[in-house]
Design a protein around this motif. Sequence first.
Motif, PDB file in Angstrom:
ATOM      1  N   SER A  35       2.947  -4.464   3.729  1.00 27.11           N
ATOM      2  CA  SER A  35       1.896  -4.125   3.321  1.00 27.11           C
ATOM      3  C   SER A  35       0.589  -5.324   3.427  1.00 27.11           C
ATOM      4  O   SER A  35      -0.372  -5.463   3.825  1.00 27.11           O
ATOM      5  CB  SER A  35       1.329  -3.536   1.967  1.00 27.11           C
ATOM      6  OG  SER A  35       1.939  -4.487   1.004  1.00 27.11           O
ATOM      7  N   ARG A  38      -2.846  -5.438   1.591  1.00 21.53           N
ATOM      8  CA  ARG A  38      -3.564  -4.377   1.746  1.00 21.53           C
ATOM      9  C   ARG A  38      -3.356  -3.430   0.788  1.00 21.53           C
ATOM     10  O   ARG A  38      -2.930  -2.398   0.806  1.00 21.53           O
ATOM     11  CB  ARG A  38      -3.616  -3.702   3.203  1.00 21.53           C
ATOM     12  CG  ARG A  38      -3.928  -4.595   4.469  1.00 21.53           C
ATOM     13  CD  ARG A  38      -5.319  -4.921   4.363  1.00 21.53           C
ATOM     14  NE  ARG A  38      -6.372  -3.588   4.299  1.00 21.53           N
ATOM     15  CZ  ARG A  38      -6.629  -3.084   5.512  1.00 21.53           C
ATOM     16  NH1 ARG A  38      -6.106  -3.596   6.842  1.00 21.53           N
ATOM     17  NH2 ARG A  38      -7.230  -2.094   5.508  1.00 21.53           N
ATOM     18  N   ALA A  39      -3.506  -3.988  -0.419  1.00 22.52           N
ATOM     19  CA  ALA A  39      -3.284  -3.191  -1.831  1.00 22.52           C
ATOM     20  C   ALA A  39      -4.064  -1.792  -1.696  1.00 22.52           C
ATOM     21  O   ALA A  39      -3.567  -0.891  -2.231  1.00 22.52           O
ATOM     22  CB  ALA A  39      -3.917  -3.809  -2.853  1.00 22.52           C
ATOM     23  N   PHE A  42      -2.164   0.786   0.218  1.00 20.66           N
ATOM     24  CA  PHE A  42      -0.957   1.048  -0.636  1.00 20.66           C
ATOM     25  C   PHE A  42      -1.159   2.171  -1.575  1.00 20.66           C
ATOM     26  O   PHE A  42      -0.522   3.099  -1.913  1.00 20.66           O
ATOM     27  CB  PHE A  42      -0.459  -0.007  -1.415  1.00 20.66           C
ATOM     28  CG  PHE A  42       1.064  -0.426  -2.003  1.00 20.66           C
ATOM     29  CD1 PHE A  42       1.923  -1.081  -1.340  1.00 20.66           C
ATOM     30  CD2 PHE A  42       1.538   0.507  -2.828  1.00 20.66           C
ATOM     31  CE1 PHE A  42       3.578  -0.996  -1.887  1.00 20.66           C
ATOM     32  CE2 PHE A  42       2.858   0.504  -3.423  1.00 20.66           C
ATOM     33  CZ  PHE A  42       3.643  -0.286  -3.092  1.00 20.66           C
ATOM     34  N   LYS A  43      -2.365   1.855  -2.550  1.00 19.99           N
ATOM     35  CA  LYS A  43      -2.763   2.588  -3.772  1.00 19.99           C
ATOM     36  C   LYS A  43      -3.134   4.090  -3.061  1.00 19.99           C
ATOM     37  O   LYS A  43      -2.787   5.023  -3.691  1.00 19.99           O
ATOM     38  CB  LYS A  43      -4.111   1.963  -4.204  1.00 19.99           C
ATOM     39  CG  LYS A  43      -4.556   2.954  -5.258  1.00 19.99           C
ATOM     40  CD  LYS A  43      -6.108   2.580  -6.105  1.00 19.99           C
ATOM     41  CE  LYS A  43      -6.473   3.311  -6.590  1.00 19.99           C
ATOM     42  NZ  LYS A  43      -8.029   2.768  -7.214  1.00 19.99           N
ATOM     43  N   GLY A  62       4.499  -8.157   0.510  1.00 23.92           N
ATOM     44  CA  GLY A  62       3.405  -7.484   0.007  1.00 23.92           C
ATOM     45  C   GLY A  62       3.621  -7.171  -1.477  1.00 23.92           C
ATOM     46  O   GLY A  62       3.070  -6.158  -2.030  1.00 23.92           O
ATOM     47  N   ASP A  65       0.882  -6.343  -3.828  1.00 20.97           N
ATOM     48  CA  ASP A  65       0.526  -5.047  -3.447  1.00 20.97           C
ATOM     49  C   ASP A  65       0.752  -3.965  -4.435  1.00 20.97           C
ATOM     50  O   ASP A  65       0.201  -3.019  -5.062  1.00 20.97           O
ATOM     51  CB  ASP A  65       0.243  -4.484  -2.045  1.00 20.97           C
ATOM     52  CG  ASP A  65      -0.444  -5.572  -1.355  1.00 20.97           C
ATOM     53  OD1 ASP A  65      -1.320  -6.173  -1.493  1.00 20.97           O
ATOM     54  OD2 ASP A  65      -0.046  -5.819  -0.164  1.00 20.97           O
ATOM     55  N   CYS A  69      -0.859  -2.278  -7.631  1.00 24.67           N
ATOM     56  CA  CYS A  69      -0.914  -0.867  -7.844  1.00 24.67           C
ATOM     57  C   CYS A  69      -0.184  -0.184  -9.262  1.00 24.67           C
ATOM     58  O   CYS A  69      -0.796   0.657  -9.789  1.00 24.67           O
ATOM     59  CB  CYS A  69      -0.029   0.059  -6.643  1.00 24.67           C
ATOM     60  SG  CYS A  69       0.019   1.839  -6.603  1.00 24.67           S
ATOM     61  N   SER A 175       0.218  -1.748   7.378  1.00 25.97           N
ATOM     62  CA  SER A 175      -0.839  -2.479   7.691  1.00 25.97           C
ATOM     63  C   SER A 175      -1.173  -3.143   8.894  1.00 25.97           C
ATOM     64  O   SER A 175      -1.915  -3.389   9.752  1.00 25.97           O
ATOM     65  CB  SER A 175      -1.368  -3.453   6.567  1.00 25.97           C
ATOM     66  OG  SER A 175      -0.353  -4.424   6.375  1.00 25.97           O
TER      67      SER A 175
END
Length: 223
Positions: A35, A38-39, A42-43, A62, A65, A69, A175
């Motif tokens: 990821s 790019r949180a 992910f969320k 990541g 991330d 989350c 991502s």
Amino acid sequence: MIELAQRPDFAIGSADAIKALAKKESASLLVISDSHGRAEIFKAIVERFGERCDALVFCGDGIGDLCACLEATKKNKKLAKAFPPVAAFARGNGDYPDFPFGDGEIKVPLHQFLKVAGMNVMVTHGHAEGAYYGMGRMGQAAMENQADVVLYGHTHFASRKEEELVHYINPGSCSHPRGGQKPCFAIVQIPGRQERCETTFFSISLSLADGYEFIPYAPPAGW
């Protein structure tokens, strides 16, 4: 809802949830990798697909991330409800072995092993096994650890293959895809009893009207 406690085997979740995952007749795994900060993606994936899955597996690069989350579940009821009861993860070449979490930190293992519906699942990033250069070292690691399923990342290239009765599944990067692929992730169905796993990939795109869109995806052949 997940219990935010790390176990001696490095998985996050309650002891009862981890034991239940091992004994299920079948199970669904939400598998995400790479990821790279790019949180929000992910969320969005977890909010959309987490509630239908028995565990979340993150294959590294990541870890922040994943932690963001998990932390968000404390205040976001929708996310808390959606987050699977077990989280397993492995350290990528861009991750640290320890990461701040809550009032302490979590340990991020190079490899993590999980029993799912009676099958042995190995979670790794893949850099330690030289994933860019073939599956030889990955296969050796699978044999040494008696893994039925290997989930890995690192190449940013979604793929699935079966060799010597072992399933090797890379969900791709959610991502930063490579090789002309789309950003994607996977849901892996573990049927148990040494039967064939089923993998569904989903591409990720941004819609001005609806936010992120997730569409079943067939990655081109490659790694």
